[in-house]
Design an enzyme around this catalytic site. Structure first.
Site, short mmCIF file in Angstrom:
data_model
loop_
_atom_site.label_atom_id
_atom_site.label_comp_id
_atom_site.label_asym_id
_atom_site.label_seq_id
_atom_site.Cartn_x
_atom_site.Cartn_y
_atom_site.Cartn_z
N HIS A 71 3.78 36.42 -34.31
CA HIS A 71 5.16 36.42 -34.81
C HIS A 71 5.23 36.70 -36.31
O HIS A 71 6.14 37.39 -36.78
CB HIS A 71 5.85 35.08 -34.47
CG HIS A 71 6.16 34.97 -33.01
ND1 HIS A 71 5.87 33.86 -32.25
CD2 HIS A 71 6.71 35.87 -32.16
CE1 HIS A 71 6.25 34.08 -30.99
NE2 HIS A 71 6.75 35.29 -30.92
N ASP A 95 11.54 34.63 -26.70
CA ASP A 95 11.00 33.30 -27.03
C ASP A 95 11.48 32.82 -28.39
O ASP A 95 11.35 31.66 -28.73
CB ASP A 95 9.47 33.32 -26.97
CG ASP A 95 8.88 34.40 -27.88
OD1 ASP A 95 8.92 34.22 -29.11
OD2 ASP A 95 8.41 35.43 -27.36
N ASP A 146 20.33 44.66 -21.82
CA ASP A 146 19.24 45.63 -21.87
C ASP A 146 19.18 46.24 -23.27
O ASP A 146 20.15 46.85 -23.73
CB ASP A 146 19.50 46.71 -20.81
CG ASP A 146 18.38 47.73 -20.75
OD1 ASP A 146 17.42 47.63 -21.55
OD2 ASP A 146 18.46 48.62 -19.89
N ASP A 165 9.93 43.58 -29.85
CA ASP A 165 9.01 42.51 -29.46
C ASP A 165 9.10 42.40 -27.94
O ASP A 165 9.73 41.50 -27.40
CB ASP A 165 9.46 41.21 -30.15
CG ASP A 165 8.55 40.05 -29.82
OD1 ASP A 165 7.57 40.23 -29.08
OD2 ASP A 165 8.85 38.94 -30.31
N SER A 166 8.48 43.38 -27.29
CA SER A 166 8.73 43.55 -25.86
C SER A 166 7.52 43.16 -25.03
O SER A 166 6.42 42.96 -25.55
CB SER A 166 9.03 45.02 -25.58
OG SER A 166 7.87 45.78 -25.80
N THR A 167 7.75 43.11 -23.73
CA THR A 167 6.65 43.03 -22.78
C THR A 167 5.91 44.37 -22.80
O THR A 167 6.30 45.30 -23.49
CB THR A 167 7.22 42.75 -21.37
OG1 THR A 167 8.39 43.56 -21.20
CG2 THR A 167 7.63 41.31 -21.20
N ASP A 168 4.85 44.46 -21.98
CA ASP A 168 4.08 45.70 -21.92
C ASP A 168 4.95 46.81 -21.30
O ASP A 168 5.99 46.52 -20.72
CB ASP A 168 2.83 45.47 -21.05
CG ASP A 168 1.95 44.37 -21.63
OD1 ASP A 168 2.02 44.15 -22.85
OD2 ASP A 168 1.21 43.73 -20.87
#
Ligand code: SAM
Length: 290
Positions: A71, A95, A146, A165-168
């Site tokens: 972070h 998060d 989205d 700051d995303s998922t894969d």
């Protein structure tokens, strides 16, 4: 230690990186929660030595013990590179750990966070409350939508910094790694504005980093620079974030004096760490030059 003949699998969380032929294991005390949200499968574990662990679709998102590295490196380098970051957007980041770090900067007037999945934030409030401690800051706006569509609607030149700051790049995060998305980010940034996006492991995912960088260039970005930092609970333990700038100013100069005199606590970030993170090893430079 040799191969364990018998392992008590029920006491270990395992994330397998099949394509890399490796995996990560964390010993757990128990599973605290699981649910299928409208978008992804969410799990929370209590581990023995890394505190709470959040997992999305089988992939480690964060642990209490080591999320500070990620972070801080997703936020402070880009915010100290921009001359005066006022308007910030975070895409993903449900998060709220990146949001908390961005709000430490007193130049920032407003931060809009757009995560597709409200359940991630609700679980973070419950299991990672320290990351959510700034969610009620009057400069913060939390939207559940989205991020791709939100960016398409963002007014021209309205943002100074975009943090992805995303998922894969699988599932709902897939469309955050392509030229169409970067074209919209470029349009939404003011001149001199900077995008930063987590860009996976320099050791395992060179092809992905290279194709991200190419898509960023094709989306219009003039300057690119990839940062590196350790991240013990992500595959290979070695992670990266790529900055892309609209405008000619480079990304290697930053407000070093302000970074050194920052008036907020950090545990990983410092002006020296920032300078070191900018240096990329020869194998990486060679791969990017191909
Ligand atoms: N640091 C983490 C990592 O690299 O594993 C990412 C953490 S953060 C929890 C990732 C967030 O991206 C998730 O909450 C997910 O809901 C969000 N996300 C994925 N695709 C999205 C999209 N298209 N728009 C907005 N948020 C998205």
């Amino acid at each position: 230690m040799g191969i364990e003949e018998k392992q008590d699998d029920s006491r270990w969380f395992t994330e397998r990186a099949d394509e890399a032929g490796m995996g990560l294991q964390l010993r757990i005390r128990g599973k605290l929660h699981e649910e299928q949200s409208d978008f992804q499968f969410l799990e929370i574990y209590e581990t023995e030595s890394f505190g709470h662990l959040m997992v999305i679709d089988g992939f480690v998102m964060l642990t209490e013990r080591d999320n500070f590295v990620y972070h801080e490196m997703m936020t402070h380098p880009v915010l100290f590179t921009h001359a005066r970051p006022r308007q910030v957007a975070i895409i993903g980041g449900g998060d709220c750990g990146s949001l908390r770090e961005v709000l430490r900067h007193d130049t920032v007037d407003s931060v809009t966070q757009v995560d597709i999945d409200e359940r991630v934030t609700r679980l973070s409030e419950q299991y990672f409350p320290e990351l959510c401690e700034s969610n009620n800051d009057p400069r913060a706006r939390l939207l559940f939508d989205d991020g791709i569509e939100w960016m398409r609607q963002a007014p021209d030149a309205s943002l100074d910094v975009i943090i992805v700051d995303s998922t894969d790049p699988v599932g709902p995060g897939e469309g955050l790694f392509n030229r169409a998305f970067y074209t919209q980010c470029y349009r939404a940034l003011a001149d001199g504005g900077i995008l930063i996006q987590q860009s996976e492991s320099p050791l395992l995912h060179l092809d992905l980093i290279q194709s991200m960088r190419e898509a960023m260039s094709n989306g219009g970005f003039d300057q690119l620079h990839t940062l590196q930092f350790p991240q013990p609970t992500y595959p290979s333990g070695w992670w990266s974030a790529t900055m892309a700038r609209k405008g000619d100013q480079g990304l290697e100069q930053f407000r070093r004096g302000d970074a050194a005199k920052r008036r907020f606590p950090t545990r990983y970030y410092s002006a020296e760490v920032h300078a070191g993170a900018l240096a990329m090893p020869p194998f990486f430079c060679q791969a990017m030059a191909r």
